[in-house]
Design a protein around this motif. Structure first.
Motif, PDB file in Angstrom:
ATOM      1  N   ILE A   2       0.865  -1.181   0.000  1.00 38.26           N
ATOM      2  CA  ILE A   2       0.000   0.000   0.000  1.00 38.26           C
ATOM      3  C   ILE A   2       0.900   1.229   0.000  1.00 38.26           C
ATOM      4  CG2 ILE A   2      -1.740   1.317   1.261  1.00 38.26           C
ATOM      5  CD1 ILE A   2      -2.935  -1.305   2.151  1.00 38.26           C
ATOM      6  N   ILE A 343       3.198  -1.565   4.133  1.00 38.40           N
ATOM      7  CA  ILE A 343       2.447  -0.302   4.119  1.00 38.40           C
ATOM      8  C   ILE A 343       3.419   0.849   4.347  1.00 38.40           C
ATOM      9  CG2 ILE A 343       0.704   1.056   5.361  1.00 38.40           C
ATOM     10  CD1 ILE A 343      -0.659  -1.775   5.807  1.00 38.40           C
ATOM     11  N   LEU A 394      -7.895   5.217  -2.049  1.00 40.23           N
ATOM     12  CA  LEU A 394      -7.468   4.279  -0.991  1.00 40.23           C
ATOM     13  C   LEU A 394      -8.530   3.201  -0.737  1.00 40.23           C
ATOM     14  CD1 LEU A 394      -5.341   3.498   1.135  1.00 40.23           C
ATOM     15  CD2 LEU A 394      -6.445   5.098   2.719  1.00 40.23           C
ATOM     16  N   ASP A 396     -11.000   0.348   0.198  1.00 42.59           N
ATOM     17  CA  ASP A 396     -10.963  -0.712   1.209  1.00 42.59           C
ATOM     18  C   ASP A 396      -9.563  -1.018   1.721  1.00 42.59           C
ATOM     19  OD1 ASP A 396     -13.658  -0.918   0.989  1.00 42.59           O
ATOM     20  OD2 ASP A 396     -13.618  -2.660  -0.370  1.00 42.59           O
ATOM     21  N   ASP A 397      -8.539  -0.546   1.016  1.00 45.46           N
ATOM     22  CA  ASP A 397      -7.181  -0.750   1.521  1.00 45.46           C
ATOM     23  C   ASP A 397      -6.990  -0.093   2.888  1.00 45.46           C
ATOM     24  OD1 ASP A 397      -6.323  -2.337  -0.519  1.00 45.46           O
ATOM     25  OD2 ASP A 397      -5.209  -0.762  -1.585  1.00 45.46           O
ATOM     26  N   GLN A 398      -7.880   0.826   3.235  1.00 48.99           N
ATOM     27  CA  GLN A 398      -7.773   1.436   4.570  1.00 48.99           C
ATOM     28  C   GLN A 398      -7.975   0.380   5.666  1.00 48.99           C
ATOM     29  OE1 GLN A 398     -10.486   4.678   5.385  1.00 48.99           O
ATOM     30  NE2 GLN A 398      -9.147   5.537   6.962  1.00 48.99           N
ATOM     31  N   ASP A 399      -8.760  -0.649   5.381  1.00 47.80           N
ATOM     32  CA  ASP A 399      -8.918  -1.751   6.350  1.00 47.80           C
ATOM     33  C   ASP A 399      -7.555  -2.339   6.690  1.00 47.80           C
ATOM     34  OD1 ASP A 399     -11.621  -1.419   5.903  1.00 47.80           O
ATOM     35  OD2 ASP A 399     -11.836  -3.208   4.637  1.00 47.80           O
ATOM     36  N   ARG A 400      -6.765  -2.561   5.625  1.00 47.91           N
ATOM     37  CA  ARG A 400      -5.423  -3.162   5.832  1.00 47.91           C
ATOM     38  C   ARG A 400      -4.506  -2.229   6.603  1.00 47.91           C
ATOM     39  NH1 ARG A 400      -2.837  -4.859   0.445  1.00 47.91           N
ATOM     40  NH2 ARG A 400      -1.049  -5.105   1.847  1.00 47.91           N
ATOM     41  N   VAL A 401      -4.589  -0.933   6.292  1.00 49.96           N
ATOM     42  CA  VAL A 401      -3.728   0.024   7.007  1.00 49.96           C
ATOM     43  C   VAL A 401      -4.082  -0.003   8.495  1.00 49.96           C
ATOM     44  CG1 VAL A 401      -2.997   2.435   7.234  1.00 49.96           C
ATOM     45  CG2 VAL A 401      -3.557   1.524   4.967  1.00 49.96           C
TER      46      VAL A 401
END
Ligand SMILES: *Cc1c(COP(=O)(O)O)cnc(C)c1O
Length: 410
Positions: A2, A343, A394, A396-401
């Protein structure tokens, strides 16, 4: 992986670039440039806007317009990007660096007056993270000491300064009885100082296809000369408006105007500005809610960590989300742990007042032992601030962050 940033794309950018190409007119000051400039003039009431190839260029134009030269002093926060100071250094001025506030990185307006000398000519407030500096106070100080104000609004698109009742009272006491207060309602950032510079670099909320910027001229006195400096020192803009029948070399200047391809990209973003801004604000708010929730739940690594403070006089344009760690070691550890989870989080800025270039080449006559070089708040932000990924796509990648941050801080 990310990334920390992805340049914003909303859909019509390549259509408009094609239109520009097919129009057969690709050099600057064309149709898309005019559309973008008019957009800012109408939406925010900016007096005159000129697109530039970068914010750095817009700041250079502003510095030329202020007329500063050797012996003059310019007050700039130390916690900022190089360009805020560099533009004035190129004119031969001495930079006097100001410290940041204790609760957020903007320059501390209360400390400005102690830095003013008979040589001071300009104050450069930088609206860090798009969050307004205390412009009521800064404009009052500038008026009292007859200084110019150049806003570095690089990060501050679509953000406002909101006056407090206290500022209006202060304004009235500083202004002569005939002048009207500038601050009886909210004012868009970039529309307050005599001059202002925006950035449309790919890391900012909106971009002109990678690189871009804009000079805003709020003070009538600078408009004619700004157009000339913009067009290589010629009065070409007047010629194209039919105001003169030939154009020539009339002043200093450079080629500060961007190609139409860049303006076309920017126009697509301006058409979607509200959509871009609401998505960024949604992401920003989710970081704020969830991270504060983790802290309240007792997550060990968030002990002593603080979150962005938006002063009462400012709005949030969601330019960045940052955390402030208690010390450098804890921040370094966080960045490494996030990187191990693929990330990218980043820190900035190295304080300008302790850079080699400033110390060796442009600190004027101030000795290194001067109190001017002790800027504790600036140094603390340089050591402890970290920015999280925040960009339009960004999703759904915010879930991973957030999941990675929770692990990294456990
Ligand atoms: C990004 C930035 C600049 C420089 O903008 P460019 O368009 O890359 O020249 C200047 N000042 C601040 C505060 C910035 O964040």
């Amino acid at each position: 992986m990310i990334h920390f940033n992805r340049p914003c794309m909303t859909g019509r950018e390549t259509d408009y670039i094609r239109q520009a190409v097919e129009s057969g007119k690709l050099s600057g000051n064309g149709e898309f440039t005019h559309r973008c400039q008019d957009f800012f003039q109408q939406r925010y009431g900016f007096r005159k806007c000129l697109l530039t190839t970068s914010c750095t260029d817009a700041l250079e134009m502003a510095a030329l317009l202020t007329g500063v030269g050797p012996g003059d002093e310019v007050i700039v926060p130390s916690y900022t990007f190089v360009s805020s100071a560099l533009a004035f250094v190129r004119c031969g001025a001495t930079i006097v660096f100001a410290d940041s506030c204790s609760d957020q990185p903007n320059l501390d307006a209360e400390k400005i007056e102690s830095l003013i000398t008979p040589r001071t000519k300009v104050i450069v407030p930088v609206h860090y993270a798009g969050c307004a500096c205390d412009m009521g106070r800064i404009m009052a100080i500038a008026e009292k000491h007859n200084l110019l104000v150049v806003e570095d609004a690089a990060q501050a698109v679509d953000s406002w300064y909101k006056p407090k009742a206290k500022d209006e009272a202060e304004e009235r006491s500083v202004h002569s009885s005939t002048s009207t207060s500038h601050f009886n309602s909210s004012r868009p950032l970039g529309g307050i100082g005599h001059l202002a510079a925006f950035s449309f670099h790919e890391t900012k909320n909106i971009t002109a296809g990678g690189e871009g910027g804009m000079l805003v001229i709020n003070d009538e006195r600078f408009i004619r000369r700004a157009e000339i400096i913009w067009e290589k020192g010629t009065n070409r803009a007047e010629f194209f408006r039919g105001e003169v029948n030939k154009y020539g070399w009339v002043d200093t200047g450079s080629s500060f105007l961007p190609a139409e391809i860049n303006a076309a990209y920017l126009w697509a973003q301006l058409e979607n500005l509200d959509k871009i801004q609401s998505e960024r604000k949604r992401i920003w708010q989710r970081y704020d809610d969830e991270l504060k929730g983790m802290q309240a739940a007792g997550l060990k690594g968030l002990r002593g960590v603080t979150f962005p403070v938006i002063p009462d006089h400012a709005t949030n344009n969601a330019h960045m989300y940052y955390l402030l760690f208690p010390d450098l070691a804890k921040r370094t550890d966080f960045i490494a742990k996030m990187k191990a989870r693929d990330i990218l989080t980043v820190f900035h800025y190295l304080p300008l007042h302790s850079s080699d270039f400033y110390r060796n080449s442009c600190r004027g006559h101030y000795p290194l032992s001067s109190i001017l070089y002790q800027l504790p708040n600036c140094s603390r932000y340089a050591d402890t601030l970290v920015r999280l990924p925040l960009y339009y796509a960004l999703g759904d990648d915010q879930d991973r962050v957030l999941a990675a941050a929770k692990e990294a801080l456990a």
